[in-house]
Write a protein that holds these residues in place. Structure first.
Motif, PDB file in Angstrom:
ATOM      1  N   LEU A 177      93.242  89.707  39.412  1.00  0.00           N
ATOM      2  CA  LEU A 177      92.491  90.075  40.625  1.00  0.00           C
ATOM      3  C   LEU A 177      91.353  91.049  40.348  1.00  0.00           C
ATOM      4  O   LEU A 177      90.601  91.416  41.258  1.00  0.00           O
ATOM      5  N   ASN A 178      91.182  91.441  39.084  1.00  0.00           N
ATOM      6  CA  ASN A 178      89.947  92.139  38.715  1.00  0.00           C
ATOM      7  C   ASN A 178      88.787  91.144  38.606  1.00  0.00           C
ATOM      8  O   ASN A 178      87.631  91.548  38.507  1.00  0.00           O
ATOM      9  N   TYR A 179      89.116  89.870  38.568  1.00  0.00           N
ATOM     10  CA  TYR A 179      88.094  88.830  38.480  1.00  0.00           C
ATOM     11  C   TYR A 179      87.845  88.276  39.872  1.00  0.00           C
ATOM     12  O   TYR A 179      88.771  88.096  40.651  1.00  0.00           O
ATOM     13  N   LYS A 180      86.566  87.986  40.144  1.00  0.00           N
ATOM     14  CA  LYS A 180      86.176  87.587  41.504  1.00  0.00           C
ATOM     15  C   LYS A 180      85.605  86.179  41.508  1.00  0.00           C
ATOM     16  O   LYS A 180      85.133  85.693  40.483  1.00  0.00           O
ATOM     17  N   LYS A 181      85.603  85.563  42.697  1.00  0.00           N
ATOM     18  CA  LYS A 181      84.996  84.235  42.754  1.00  0.00           C
ATOM     19  C   LYS A 181      83.518  84.313  42.391  1.00  0.00           C
ATOM     20  O   LYS A 181      82.830  85.265  42.775  1.00  0.00           O
ATOM     21  N   GLY A 182      83.083  83.333  41.603  1.00  0.00           N
ATOM     22  CA  GLY A 182      81.721  83.371  41.096  1.00  0.00           C
ATOM     23  C   GLY A 182      81.626  83.976  39.704  1.00  0.00           C
ATOM     24  O   GLY A 182      80.589  83.880  39.056  1.00  0.00           O
ATOM     25  N   ASP A 183      82.719  84.598  39.228  1.00  0.00           N
ATOM     26  CA  ASP A 183      82.750  85.063  37.835  1.00  0.00           C
ATOM     27  C   ASP A 183      82.964  83.876  36.899  1.00  0.00           C
ATOM     28  O   ASP A 183      83.559  82.867  37.282  1.00  0.00           O
ATOM     29  N   MET A 184      82.528  84.050  35.666  1.00  0.00           N
ATOM     30  CA  MET A 184      82.869  83.089  34.617  1.00  0.00           C
ATOM     31  C   MET A 184      83.863  83.748  33.668  1.00  0.00           C
ATOM     32  O   MET A 184      83.800  84.945  33.421  1.00  0.00           O
TER      33      MET A 184
END
Ligand code: HPA
Length: 271
Positions: free
Chosen positions: A118-125
């Motif tokens: 959850l440290n990663y967000k939508k739109g991240d690669m």
């Protein structure tokens, strides 16, 4: 199984002008536009290629495209085959074997995936560093697998370290954020429950999707170095889970696509 069919598929593609590509590229859901970068394009729809699995899912164009990017000969799969469409492990990895026989020496893979970390967000690669196969089977579990390579394929480093480092450097140089982590593959097509997202997190996954791992297993078996990138399209927070919106998933993949195209293009240049 398979050798003769593969030879026929390859002979057809060679007759169409698919002449010794160096790099094979698999494009995931909502990530098909890299083909616009290809010069001197030759296309073969999957349903024209003898013994190729037939294309179904409507948002995939379903074709193999040959040409050059940054002066390098590439073959690109626009649209892939999924277990959830009813194909089996041999079907979905068949194109990897075809590209291998055409002569590729490197494989690039992209996919759309959900963010478990959850440290990663939508739109991240996310650069895939390792994976967890939760699809309940293997594309190497067939009788004459020994004709194609070792039965007990090594998976100690399935994603090529050199290409991973290059991709990270390129991302930094071009100010493109690139996370990294572990990709877990599930069959789908249903999305996960809250309890399943909790489980995936405990298992050590950073992202979850419905593809890629079978292709990576076969490519490893064939000795093909792989680099793989997930485009994160949704945040899989079990404590705040909203109903899935496939249209949103696809639109986030499409919006993120230019960054992925840029990275792949730069990596092709570098190799
Ligand atoms: N789960 C599985 N596959 C996916 C997801 C997800 O949340 N998002 C995109 N592909």
């Amino acid at each position: 199984m398979m050798k003769k069919q593969l030879e026929e598929s390859v002979a057809y593609l060679i007759s169409k002008g698919f002449d010794k590509p160096e790099i094979g590229i698999v494009l995931g859901t909502g990530l098909g536009k890299l083909v616009d970068e290809i010069e001197d394009r030759i296309e073969a729809h999957y349903n024209q290629i003898p013994f190729f699995p037939l294309a179904t899912v409507e948002f995939h164009a379903g074709k193999l495209v040959f040409g050059t990017i940054a002066g390098k000969k590439v073959v690109v799969m626009q649209g892939r085959f999924h277990l959830y469409e009813g194909y089996d492990f041999l079907d979905i990895t068949y194109p990897i074997r075809v590209m291998h026989l055409l002569g590729i020496t490197k494989l690039f893979i992209s996919n759309a995936a959900g963010a478990i970390n959850l440290n990663y967000k939508k739109g991240d690669m996310m650069l895939i560093e390792d994976h967890i196969n939760l699809q309940g089977g293997s594309p190497l579990a067939f009788k004459n697998v020994a004709q194609f390579g070792e039965r007990f394929a090594d998976m100690s480093e399935p994603y090529d370290l050199d290409m991973r480092l290059k991709l990270e450097q390129l991302a930094a140089e071009h100010n493109i954020s690139l996370k990294k982590g572990v990709y877990a593959s599930v069959v789908g097509p249903q999305l996960e429950t809250k309890a399943e997202y909790r489980m995936l997190k405990i298992l050590g996954a950073d992202a979850v999707g419905m593809s890629t791992v079978p292709e990576v297993i076969v490519a490893n078996h064939l000795g093909l170095p792989i680099v793989a990138v997930s485009v994160l399209t949704d945040e899989c927070d079990p404590d705040n889970l909203k109903p899935v919106d496939i249209a949103e998933i696809i639109s986030i993949a499409e919006n993120t696509e230019p960054k992925m195209v840029k990275l792949f293009r730069e990596l092709i240049k570098k190799l």
